[in-house]
Scaffold this motif. Sequence first.
Motif, short mmCIF file in Angstrom:
data_model
loop_
_atom_site.label_atom_id
_atom_site.label_comp_id
_atom_site.label_asym_id
_atom_site.label_seq_id
_atom_site.Cartn_x
_atom_site.Cartn_y
_atom_site.Cartn_z
N ARG A 66 -8.76 -7.28 0.54
CA ARG A 66 -8.74 -6.48 1.67
C ARG A 66 -7.30 -6.93 2.42
O ARG A 66 -6.61 -6.07 2.92
N ARG A 67 -6.90 -8.22 2.15
CA ARG A 67 -5.50 -8.55 2.76
C ARG A 67 -4.34 -7.55 2.33
O ARG A 67 -3.23 -7.08 2.91
N ALA A 68 -4.40 -7.37 0.82
CA ALA A 68 -3.35 -6.66 0.08
C ALA A 68 -3.61 -5.17 0.66
O ALA A 68 -2.61 -4.27 0.96
N GLN A 69 -4.79 -4.60 0.94
CA GLN A 69 -5.13 -3.14 1.33
C GLN A 69 -4.54 -3.16 2.86
O GLN A 69 -4.00 -2.09 3.14
N ALA A 70 -4.52 -4.20 3.67
CA ALA A 70 -4.12 -4.00 5.01
C ALA A 70 -2.43 -3.94 4.95
O ALA A 70 -1.88 -3.30 5.70
N LEU A 71 -1.74 -4.81 4.03
CA LEU A 71 -0.42 -4.94 4.02
C LEU A 71 0.10 -3.68 3.55
O LEU A 71 1.11 -2.97 4.18
N ARG A 72 -0.42 -3.09 2.42
CA ARG A 72 -0.10 -1.78 1.79
C ARG A 72 -0.34 -0.77 2.65
O ARG A 72 0.62 0.48 2.92
N GLY A 73 -1.44 -0.52 3.43
CA GLY A 73 -1.73 0.64 4.15
C GLY A 73 -0.99 0.73 5.28
O GLY A 73 -0.27 1.85 5.95
N ALA A 104 2.25 -0.70 5.63
CA ALA A 104 3.58 -0.62 5.25
C ALA A 104 4.00 1.08 4.93
O ALA A 104 4.63 1.64 5.25
N ALA A 105 2.64 1.78 4.47
CA ALA A 105 2.81 3.20 4.10
C ALA A 105 2.29 4.10 5.11
O ALA A 105 2.55 5.14 5.09
N GLY A 106 2.07 3.52 6.27
CA GLY A 106 1.75 4.31 7.47
C GLY A 106 0.45 4.90 7.60
O GLY A 106 -0.04 5.81 8.05
N GLU A 107 -0.42 4.38 6.41
CA GLU A 107 -1.76 4.97 6.30
C GLU A 107 -2.82 4.41 7.36
O GLU A 107 -3.95 4.72 7.28
N LEU A 108 -2.41 3.17 7.69
CA LEU A 108 -3.16 2.16 8.59
C LEU A 108 -2.52 2.02 9.96
O LEU A 108 -1.31 1.63 9.92
N SER A 109 -3.19 1.92 11.11
CA SER A 109 -2.31 1.69 12.29
C SER A 109 -2.35 0.32 12.21
O SER A 109 -3.09 -0.54 11.57
N ARG A 110 -1.92 -0.35 13.50
CA ARG A 110 -1.80 -1.72 13.74
C ARG A 110 -3.01 -2.54 13.88
O ARG A 110 -3.38 -3.44 13.26
N GLY A 111 -3.93 -1.59 14.71
CA GLY A 111 -5.12 -1.93 15.10
C GLY A 111 -6.15 -1.81 13.76
O GLY A 111 -7.03 -2.93 13.61
N GLN A 112 -5.95 -1.07 12.90
CA GLN A 112 -6.85 -0.85 11.69
C GLN A 112 -6.33 -2.13 10.69
O GLN A 112 -7.23 -2.70 10.18
N ALA A 113 -5.36 -2.55 10.66
CA ALA A 113 -4.64 -3.46 9.77
C ALA A 113 -5.21 -4.82 10.15
O ALA A 113 -5.81 -5.65 9.53
N ALA A 114 -4.96 -4.92 11.57
CA ALA A 114 -5.59 -6.15 12.16
C ALA A 114 -6.97 -6.45 11.82
O ALA A 114 -7.65 -7.37 11.69
N GLY A 115 -7.77 -5.35 12.12
CA GLY A 115 -9.34 -5.48 11.97
C GLY A 115 -9.48 -5.63 10.45
O GLY A 115 -10.50 -6.44 10.09
N MET A 116 -8.60 -5.26 9.57
CA MET A 116 -9.12 -5.47 8.09
C MET A 116 -8.56 -6.87 7.58
O MET A 116 -9.36 -7.49 6.69
N LEU A 117 -7.70 -7.47 8.13
CA LEU A 117 -7.35 -8.74 8.21
C LEU A 117 -8.51 -9.83 8.76
O LEU A 117 -8.65 -10.82 8.18
N SER A 118 -8.95 -9.32 9.85
CA SER A 118 -10.10 -10.24 10.55
C SER A 118 -11.27 -10.10 9.53
O SER A 118 -11.85 -11.24 9.46
#
Length: 952
Positions: A862-869, A871-885
């Motif tokens: 999940r951490r890797a998905q947040a980072l890659r998403g 970086a690729a613009g596929e996830l917003s910062r909020g979505q990435a933060a939620g995935m990391l949480s």
Amino acid sequence: MAHPSRPADEAPAGRAVPAGRGAEAAPVEYRFGPFLLSPGRRALLQAGEPVRLGSRAMDILVALVEQAGEIVGKDALMRRVWPQAVVEEGALRVHMTALRKALGEGQSGARFITNVPMRGYCLVVPVVRLAARPETQGPALQDGAREPSPLPAPLTRVIGRGEAIAAVCAALAERRLVTLVGPGGMGKTTVALAAADRLRAQQADGVRFVDLGALGDGSLIPSALATALGVPLRTEDPLRDLLAWLADRRLLVVLDNCEHLVADAARFVETLLAGARQVQVLATSREPLRARGEWVQRLGSLPAPPPDEALNYAQSLAYPAFELFVERAAASLDGISFGDADAAAITSVCRRLDGMPLAIELVAAQVGFFGLAGLLEKLDDHLSLPTLGLRTALPRHQTLRATLEWSHQLLSAPEQRVLRRLSVFRDRFSLQAAERVAQSDEESVARAVMGLVHKSLVVADASDDGVHYRLLETTRSYARERLQADDDHADIGRRHCLYCLAAVATAAVELDTLLPRRWRDRHGRLVDDMRAALAWAFGAHGDAHLGARLVAESPALWFGLWLVKEYQGRLALALQRLPLQDSGGTLEMQLSLEFAQATVALRGGAPEAVQALERSLEIARALASPGDELRALWVRYGTRLLRGEYASALEDTDAYGLAAQRAADPQLAYIHHRMRAVCLHFLGLQEPAQQHAEQALHPSAEAVRYTRGNGYQFEHRPASLTHLARILWLRGRPDEAMRLAQEAVEAAKAVDHALSLAYALAFAACPVALWCGNAVAASAYVQELDECSREHGLVFWQSWPRVYRAAMQVQAGAPLPFDPEQAGLQAGQLDVLATLHVDLVGPTVLRRAADDLVRWCAPEVRRAQALRGLAAGELSRGQAAGMLSAAIALAASQGALAWELRSRTTALELKLCTDAARARAELAELLGRMQGGTGTADVRRARALVGQPAAR
């Protein structure tokens, strides 16, 4: 080799006599091979007879002889032969061909002149320089040379027998009767002649050689010696005349080939030595004379390069068998040369021929016809290999078959019968084994074996394990051929198969009681007999049921010697040839289970391994066999782990626990703890996994050792340490994890078990080092894993170094060298790869994580998905933060502090926290719960974020 002692007027030829100055200095002659060369008289003699030689060929010969052993350039030779003319090089070749023909090259097997490409020619036989004697001047030379030589002149160089010659000379310095004993073709005559030549100067009346091989009647021995000595026979008793003539003479008598007249020869020698007090006798025979005062000197094979050392051509030439092959091959074909690429093939030929000089000479002469590869193929039936011995040799020395038939004819009928039966053994055997296989009502095997040892057809070897016996390969091939004509040859094959069955049972028992190296020394040789027994069993006249039993009951041997791939092939054949009455029974169950184990060791959780396991487990449950059910469950559990089927592996673990309770074996409880620790670890339950791993390593579990002997593949202690190391890393104890990973490696090495070592390296040492960011340690472990898996043919385990090296390249910023999804990796390998870099999380792992099949590393995925998403613009910062949480929460629920540390660090680094101060405090609190690891990459990054000083 040391040169024989020379009279005072002899000296080795060489540069000491410059070319062209022979006529100015004192007259000299040269002796080489059977020839005597007198440059001053322009004469070449062989056995006292002049050899016709043209003037130019004579000039070439004189030039080569005067510089024997050195290369004489073509230009130098042409200037010497044609000093006043300019000629083409072709003229030199014409006269060189004539010279070689006159010397008999290509006819007698001898080689005198070699052509060194681009350099010139060289005389390659030893040359002795003599001061010309008055009686050999002028016409009298021929008359004097007609006197018989006391010893036959050697036609070729003696190779590799320096120690044997010295031993014979030393023995004759103290004894009057020495018998050189060895098999036919071992070179007894060569050694005897060389020793006699060396001792000639010490005998006031010289040496005399008598070949008894042509005699058919032992009563003719005195007459034969009298003829060799030139003794006039004045009475009807040649022995009396002989003793009278020898009464006050001091000489050495060489009696060659005594074996067929051994009793008569023994009586004659005893009488001779009693009546002629200053006479010594050197005899050669295939068995001792057993005469009074006899000293027996046995002659063994020529040393050949060891098969397990990759020596180059130059290194291999240090071994006499190799050197002999090369020299004799060169003598048979002008211009042939060898190099490093040929060393292994020549070594194989020499070893297949047991280092037997005659066999090597005969076979080497065929290299020009068959080539090295062809010779190796022909050696499977080398008794029928066409060989060209010396035309002048006794018939029995002209082919391998003739030599062996001569020896066979000298045996008693019981000895012949036992020799044929012993040919089923492919390596050494004990006397008890010989009796088991060769015994019949009318004969004593022990007596026959002793007789065969005395006659040099069976070799006796003494070691710490007692006395063992073996046949040389040439002898075995001949005897096996004779056995095929016997009516009972099928029964002998069956007896040998039953012997192997008992032998592998002993090997399996001792696998648990002997140190591995000691075990291999004792039982490793059995594999050749196993191969022969299985060839018989699955052959046209064999017993497929007995062969299948032998395969099924021998896993300890094949796994103990790391011949796993060969074993897998033999298991497949046994299942294919399994008789109908064995279908669905214990034998099919055993074969299926062992096939699965071998396949897993080679290819991991391959489909054929799963299929074989299901069949084995089905039969075990139908037969209500708890021991076999346990083994099948164990192997299926391991296979499912490799396939990433962690929940199914836990089901097998639970079933194993129930079966273990029924079996009432306390050792099985520790194995069950280990299985549960592994499954719970992969299912993301790190705290209970740790408890089971520690239970598996309870001091009482020390009794669970050498479990490969009962089907558990890996040694218990290194395997248990392996997974505890992984668990402790996830639990936030990286320093302890590194220590236990190294301890697992050392534990596997301590029991010398390659599969356990590969397991500890692949599942603990390599990943833990990489997780800790210790690139140096990781690189060393990966290299060790690569070497271990390749050395022992562990095909599946050879894929792990590739996985880890790919990860290290990506970590260093290089592109991924291959596509893991297309590389045939197991699911479990893809899971590990996903934890080593965010770019290594592939579609398979993402899909499996979404299906809740990869729990142990799901937080990191999940951490890797947040980072890659992000970086690729596929996830917003909020979505990435939620995935990391979500990753942090999941890691905390699993007790996986290591994954939690990474996700919290990433959230702070990317400023994805709504409350940075609180996030920093939580990260600091987490660092406080970590035990050690201050030098690891993850801890250093985290400390830098919370303002803690880095470790020194």
